[in-house]
Motif scaffolding. Structure first.
Motif, PDB file in Angstrom:
ATOM      1  N   CYS A 176      -3.669   7.509  -5.626  1.00 50.45           N
ATOM      2  CA  CYS A 176      -3.350   7.763  -4.204  1.00 50.45           C
ATOM      3  C   CYS A 176      -2.042   8.557  -4.072  1.00 50.45           C
ATOM      4  N   LYS A 177      -1.091   8.279  -4.940  1.00 48.45           N
ATOM      5  CA  LYS A 177       0.167   9.061  -4.934  1.00 48.45           C
ATOM      6  C   LYS A 177      -0.154  10.526  -5.266  1.00 48.45           C
ATOM      7  N   ASP A 178      -0.997  10.723  -6.322  1.00 45.13           N
ATOM      8  CA  ASP A 178      -1.378  12.096  -6.707  1.00 45.13           C
ATOM      9  C   ASP A 178      -2.084  12.820  -5.559  1.00 45.13           C
ATOM     10  N   HIS A 190       2.773   0.640  -6.264  1.00 47.44           N
ATOM     11  CA  HIS A 190       3.196   2.030  -6.033  1.00 47.44           C
ATOM     12  C   HIS A 190       3.801   2.206  -4.637  1.00 47.44           C
ATOM     13  N   GLU A 191       4.338   1.107  -4.131  1.00 43.99           N
ATOM     14  CA  GLU A 191       5.129   1.106  -2.880  1.00 43.99           C
ATOM     15  C   GLU A 191       4.347   1.444  -1.612  1.00 43.99           C
ATOM     16  N   PHE A 192       3.045   1.203  -1.639  1.00 46.29           N
ATOM     17  CA  PHE A 192       2.291   1.370  -0.393  1.00 46.29           C
ATOM     18  C   PHE A 192       2.418   0.090   0.418  1.00 46.29           C
ATOM     19  N   LEU A 228      -9.862   1.260 -11.682  1.00 47.05           N
ATOM     20  CA  LEU A 228      -9.434   0.640 -10.412  1.00 47.05           C
ATOM     21  C   LEU A 228      -7.925   0.352 -10.394  1.00 47.05           C
ATOM     22  N   LYS A 229      -7.408  -0.040 -11.577  1.00 46.73           N
ATOM     23  CA  LYS A 229      -5.980  -0.385 -11.671  1.00 46.73           C
ATOM     24  C   LYS A 229      -5.086   0.833 -11.463  1.00 46.73           C
ATOM     25  N   GLU A 230      -5.682   2.013 -11.536  1.00 44.87           N
ATOM     26  CA  GLU A 230      -4.913   3.264 -11.337  1.00 44.87           C
ATOM     27  C   GLU A 230      -4.924   3.712  -9.882  1.00 44.87           C
ATOM     28  N   THR A 231      -5.534   2.914  -9.000  1.00 46.25           N
ATOM     29  CA  THR A 231      -5.708   3.358  -7.608  1.00 46.25           C
ATOM     30  C   THR A 231      -4.386   3.806  -6.979  1.00 46.25           C
ATOM     31  N   GLY A 232      -3.336   3.013  -7.175  1.00 47.12           N
ATOM     32  CA  GLY A 232      -2.038   3.342  -6.563  1.00 47.12           C
ATOM     33  C   GLY A 232      -1.560   4.704  -7.022  1.00 47.12           C
ATOM     34  N   SER A 233      -1.621   4.934  -8.334  1.00 47.15           N
ATOM     35  CA  SER A 233      -1.127   6.207  -8.863  1.00 47.15           C
ATOM     36  C   SER A 233      -2.034   7.365  -8.417  1.00 47.15           C
ATOM     37  N   SER A 288     -10.102   9.164   3.887  1.00 43.89           N
ATOM     38  CA  SER A 288     -10.646   7.939   3.287  1.00 43.89           C
ATOM     39  C   SER A 288     -10.700   8.132   1.774  1.00 43.89           C
ATOM     40  N   VAL A 289     -10.639   7.008   1.078  1.00 42.81           N
ATOM     41  CA  VAL A 289     -10.830   7.004  -0.372  1.00 42.81           C
ATOM     42  C   VAL A 289     -12.013   6.061  -0.624  1.00 42.81           C
TER      43      VAL A 289
END
Ligand SMILES: NC(=O)C1=CN([C@@H]2O[C@H](COP(=O)(O)OP(=O)(O)OC[C@H]3O[C@@H](n4cnc5c(N)ncnc54)[C@H](OP(=O)(O)O)[C@@H]3O)[C@@H](O)[C@H]2O)C=CC1
Ligand SMILES: O=C(CO)COP(=O)(O)O
Ligand SMILES: [Zn+2]
Length: 348
Positions: A26-28, A58-60, A19-24, A111-112
């Protein structure tokens, strides 16, 4: 000429702490800018807040919305927030993920899917079950572009939700029998590969039944895998036939009739016992497997009065009418419904 089209998620990530990787992630997935996090009242605290901070890292630019019901009103409310958003992230149970999926489909965004429980096989599927006044409808939707299934969070959810996920998977057995029946009787389109994947998923889960225990990351991983694979079968078929038959009609009927319905997968599991009896199959094996998993096998364990079970059995054939099943066009008489529920031990 009709061409076949299979819609699948682009990336599926699962494991403890993902879950903590969600930002990265989403960038990918090439998402950027503004995103909406849709979650339930409880699941926002359990997982939504970590998702938000990972996205912000991740700047969202993140907005949030709480979903209480999987209704068209909720879908429209999410859509109202979608202007200039690159995606909506559904963080929660099946209700939230379905609303996110449908709102993204209608607004032409992505959607994610971020499940907080392994309770249903809509995690990765291109379908959404949306409630309306008459019950619910099964709608075609774009599948989530990505799935982020944190098995640590999922293993800490109430065990009842994991057992419900097993019920939703086990229902593939009767769903495929019903699909085959409709293929033979009505020449309905049938996909051998979708049916095979659906059945292998159910078999694999049943084989692992003894390992599905409360609080274990490994157990959560087994069920998540099964639910995603069931969703793939739905993707291959292009509809929910491989995972939804008469046992689902029974569950959808209970959602309308019972004052306090149980979980979707719990009701589908009990429905599978009864529909397998009607198909002349090994219903005792289904019941015993559900018992091993500690999923409900009767009305009392569902917390639903026997009268509602009988009413739901009699009404089930009228739900998703286009989907022909062992219940036929006329359904069960009251006497037959009582006999079925008693014979299978669902009511005394
Ligand atoms: N699209 C498809 O193909 C499919 C769709 N479905 C649909 O999915 C829905 C069923 O999904 P289901 O997940 O059973 O039901 P819900 O989404 O209603 O979730 C059930 C409850 O569990 C809570 N919850 C979820 N995760 C956790 C957690 N980690 N800890 C504590 N509580 C948690 C939710 O909290 P909160 O209150 O925060 O929401 C909610 O109160 C139905 O609407 C069904 O029709 C089912 C199968 C397939
Ligand atoms: O719950 C589902 C599959 O498990 C989907 O069911 P429906 O298509 O009947 O809504
Ligand atoms: Zn289901």
């Amino acid at each position: 000429m009709d061409f076949n089209r299979v819609k699948l998620p682009r990336e599926i990530h699962s494991g403890p702490g993902v879950l903590k990787e969600t930002g990265s992630i989403c960038k990918d997935l090439k998402l950027s800018g503004r995103v909406l996090v849709a979650s339930g009242p409880r699941t926002m605290k359990i997982a939504g807040e970590s998702v938000i901070s990972s996205l912000q890292d991740h700047e969202f630019d993140v907005e949030t919305i709480i979903i209480k019901k999987p209704s068209m009103d909720a879908v429209e409310e999410v859509q109202d927030h979608m202007e200039n958003m690159s995606a909506v992230l559904g963080v929660g149970g099946g209700k939230v993920i379905d609303v996110a999926k449908m709102a993204s489909t209608r607004s032409g965004t992505h959607s994610v899917s971020i499940p907080t429980a392994a309770s249903h096989d809509g995690i990765s599927s291109p379908r959404a079950s949306i409630k309306n006044q008459g019950g619910s409808v099964s709608l075609s939707a774009e599948p989530p572009i990505g799935v982020v299934a944190d098995t640590q969070i999922i293993s800490q959810a109430p065990f009842r939700l994991l057992a419900a996920g097993c019920g939703d998977i086990i229902s593939n057995y009767t769903a495929v029998l019903d699909w085959k029946l409709a293929h033979r009787l009505l020449n309905e389109d049938y996909s051998d590969s979708a049916a095979a994947l659906s059945l292998i998923t159910a078999e694999t889960t049943i084989k692992a039944a003894g390992h599905i225990k409360e609080g274990l990351i490994e157990s959560a991983a087994i069920v998540v895998k099964g639910l995603i694979s069931s969703g793939m079968a739905i993707s291959i078929a292009g509809n929910s036939r491989p995972a939804s038959g008469a046992e689902h009609k029974f569950s959808h009927a209970l959602d309308i009739i019972a004052p306090e319905p149980a979980l979707h997968g719990e009701q589908c599991g009990v429905g599978t016992i009864m529909m397998m009896y009607l198909h002349g199959g090994d219903w005792e094996f289904i019941r015993d497997t559900l018992k091993t998993i500690k999923a409900p096998v009767n009305a009392q364990e569902l917390g639903i009065e026997p009268e509602y079970i009988i009413q739901a059995l009699m009404k089930a054939h009228n739900i998703r009418k286009e989907r022909y099943t062992i219940l036929g066009d006329r359904g069960l008489t009251e006497a037959a419904a009582i006999k079925l529920a008693r014979k299978t031990g669902v009511i005394d």
